[in-house]
Design a protein around this motif. Sequence first.
Motif, PDB file in Angstrom:
ATOM      1  N   ASP A   1      56.104  -6.363  -2.439  1.00 13.60           N
ATOM      2  CA  ASP A   1      56.829  -7.304  -2.580  1.00 13.60           C
ATOM      3  C   ASP A   1      56.380  -8.619  -1.952  1.00 13.60           C
ATOM      4  N   VAL A   2      56.334  -8.834  -0.436  1.00  8.87           N
ATOM      5  CA  VAL A   2      56.195  -8.792   1.165  1.00  8.87           C
ATOM      6  C   VAL A   2      54.790  -9.449   0.874  1.00  8.87           C
ATOM      7  N   VAL A   3      53.648  -8.726   0.681  1.00  5.78           N
ATOM      8  CA  VAL A   3      52.480  -8.612   0.593  1.00  5.78           C
ATOM      9  C   VAL A   3      52.175  -9.899  -0.619  1.00  5.78           C
ATOM     10  N   ASN A   4      53.132  -9.869  -1.868  1.00  5.33           N
ATOM     11  CA  ASN A   4      52.496 -10.808  -2.982  1.00  5.33           C
ATOM     12  C   ASN A   4      53.260 -12.117  -2.121  1.00  5.33           C
ATOM     13  N   LYS A   5      53.473 -11.831  -1.174  1.00  7.74           N
ATOM     14  CA  LYS A   5      53.918 -13.079  -1.792  1.00  7.74           C
ATOM     15  C   LYS A   5      53.215 -13.838  -0.222  1.00  7.74           C
ATOM     16  N   LEU A   6      52.386 -13.451   0.650  1.00  5.46           N
ATOM     17  CA  LEU A   6      52.101 -13.389   2.155  1.00  5.46           C
ATOM     18  C   LEU A   6      50.340 -14.298   1.044  1.00  5.46           C
ATOM     19  N   HIS A   7      49.852 -15.304   1.971  1.00  5.58           N
ATOM     20  CA  HIS A   7      48.106 -15.881   1.595  1.00  5.58           C
ATOM     21  C   HIS A   7      47.967 -16.189   2.782  1.00  5.58           C
ATOM     22  N   LEU A   8      47.208 -15.195   3.744  1.00  2.46           N
ATOM     23  CA  LEU A   8      46.633 -15.327   4.860  1.00  2.46           C
ATOM     24  C   LEU A   8      45.028 -16.220   5.386  1.00  2.46           C
ATOM     25  N   GLY A   9      44.554 -15.469   4.282  1.00  2.00           N
ATOM     26  CA  GLY A   9      42.881 -16.132   4.618  1.00  2.00           C
ATOM     27  C   GLY A   9      42.588 -14.871   4.849  1.00  2.00           C
ATOM     28  N   ASN A  10      42.293 -14.714   6.522  1.00  2.00           N
ATOM     29  CA  ASN A  10      41.917 -14.167   7.553  1.00  2.00           C
ATOM     30  C   ASN A  10      42.773 -13.359   9.090  1.00  2.00           C
TER      31      ASN A  10
END
Lengths: 262, 262
Positions: free
Chosen positions: B78-87
């Motif tokens: 769930d957390v991964v799906n909400k994070l958009h971190l680029g690099n």
Amino acid sequence: MKNEIHNIVMIGAGNVATHLAMAFHDKGKKIVQIYSLHEKDAELLAQKVDATFTTDNKEIILHADLYIIAVNDSAIKDVVNKLHLGNQLVVHTSGSVEMEILSACSTSYGVIYLLQTFTKEHKVDFSHIPFCIEANNKENLQLLRNLAELLTDDVRNISSEQRSIIHLAAVFTCNFTNHMYVLAEEILKKNNIPFDILKPLLMETVMKIKDHDPVEIQTGPAQRNDLLVIEKHLQMLAQFPEYAEIYKLITQSIVNKSQHND
Amino acid sequence: MKNEIHNIVMIGAGNVATHLAMAFHDKGKKIVQIYSLHEKDAELLAQKVDATFTTDNKEIILHADLYIIAVNDSAIKDVVNKLHLGNQLVVHTSGSVEMEILSACSTSYGVIYLLQTFTKEHKVDFSHIPFCIEANNKENLQLLRNLAELLTDDVRNISSEQRSIIHLAAVFTCNFTNHMYVLAEEILKKNNIPFDILKPLLMETVMKIKDHDPVEIQTGPAQRNDLLVIEKHLQMLAQFPEYAEIYKLITQSIVNKSQHND
């Protein structure tokens, strides 16, 4: 009626016999004789505590204040049948054998059960080890208490029935936990990972027990009823079917307990 | 390419998140933000480490050097799906979740798995805790190593596959041994005997592991294949059928192992 034990005959020369004889010797008690069927062990222990030794039950000294039978549970009966002590005080050190077995060799008898695990090389500090004592009358109980208090600050009056319960609980606490370490080591070894990586974790697990009720500090996939992780673990254990069964049964027991406590 | 981590966003505010955030804060790292769905926990941890906090994933700061996802295994996705971190570098702290799950939110990712059991109140000395690290490339692995070495002298490169083996072994070593304590306590309690009587024994059992291979120091009725005592124990466990099953299975496993080693 004696009010102090001065002279002790030690029957047995294994781990418990060795540690007890040395501890009483250090406290000034006279170990007069070691009796054991294993001559080398008897001689070795006799040297350590300035005692004589024998492998012949007919040579056992008959006028000592106390006879400590510290042999395997299954050998106690054989020893009792060879001893004819009249009213000399005799004790065994077993967790699971009833005190009354000793009535066949003396009218004065009791038990000194040390709640500890011994290995020969590893010197033990007795000072906080629980000594569970029992005797056939108050006077003998007091004699054993006085003697035990030389070594430890934790002497408890424990009946034969309670003692066997404690021994059973000790099997879970000591032998079964050690087997968990054995299984963990084998699982790691098969994957070339050294067991030492787990040692800080297992030390901390035990340190927590000092201050907490074990049921309050349970963690892990079973406690969370995390079925995905449990299923993954069972797949990983496919090459160890015996361990998979143990995993399943303990996991189910943890789940049952955690739901019962909710 | 960064060569040091200065700023950290902590995702999660549970035991691991709390202990890690406080430890890095103590070592001079800046914890810029706590993100957790549990507002009170987030606020409490934020206060401890001079951080801001949020419960809204859209407010997660995007320019930190490292994001540490320290949440329950089942919540990582769930957390991964909400994070958009680029690099930006992101890690999780799970023993059983694969590193690759993080590739959905960043091109730089890794794992910091602490082989320890945490409870919130109990302050942990990190200095000898094994930190198992993994990363998607050498540079990130070095960044994580440098960071981990601030806290511990035991940093190890461990793959996802090895990590799940270690986690499985840790379940035996930590959770299952603790359950043995739980069962022992219950057996004693039913007979009005306090669990503290076993504590010196369980401490010594673990102390021996420091210097010995567990398989070498096994003792008890199963190790001796003492069928009389085993039978007596099973009779005593008649009122606990679940525990009797556990007793039987572990006893058989110890017997198998001891015969295999003879």
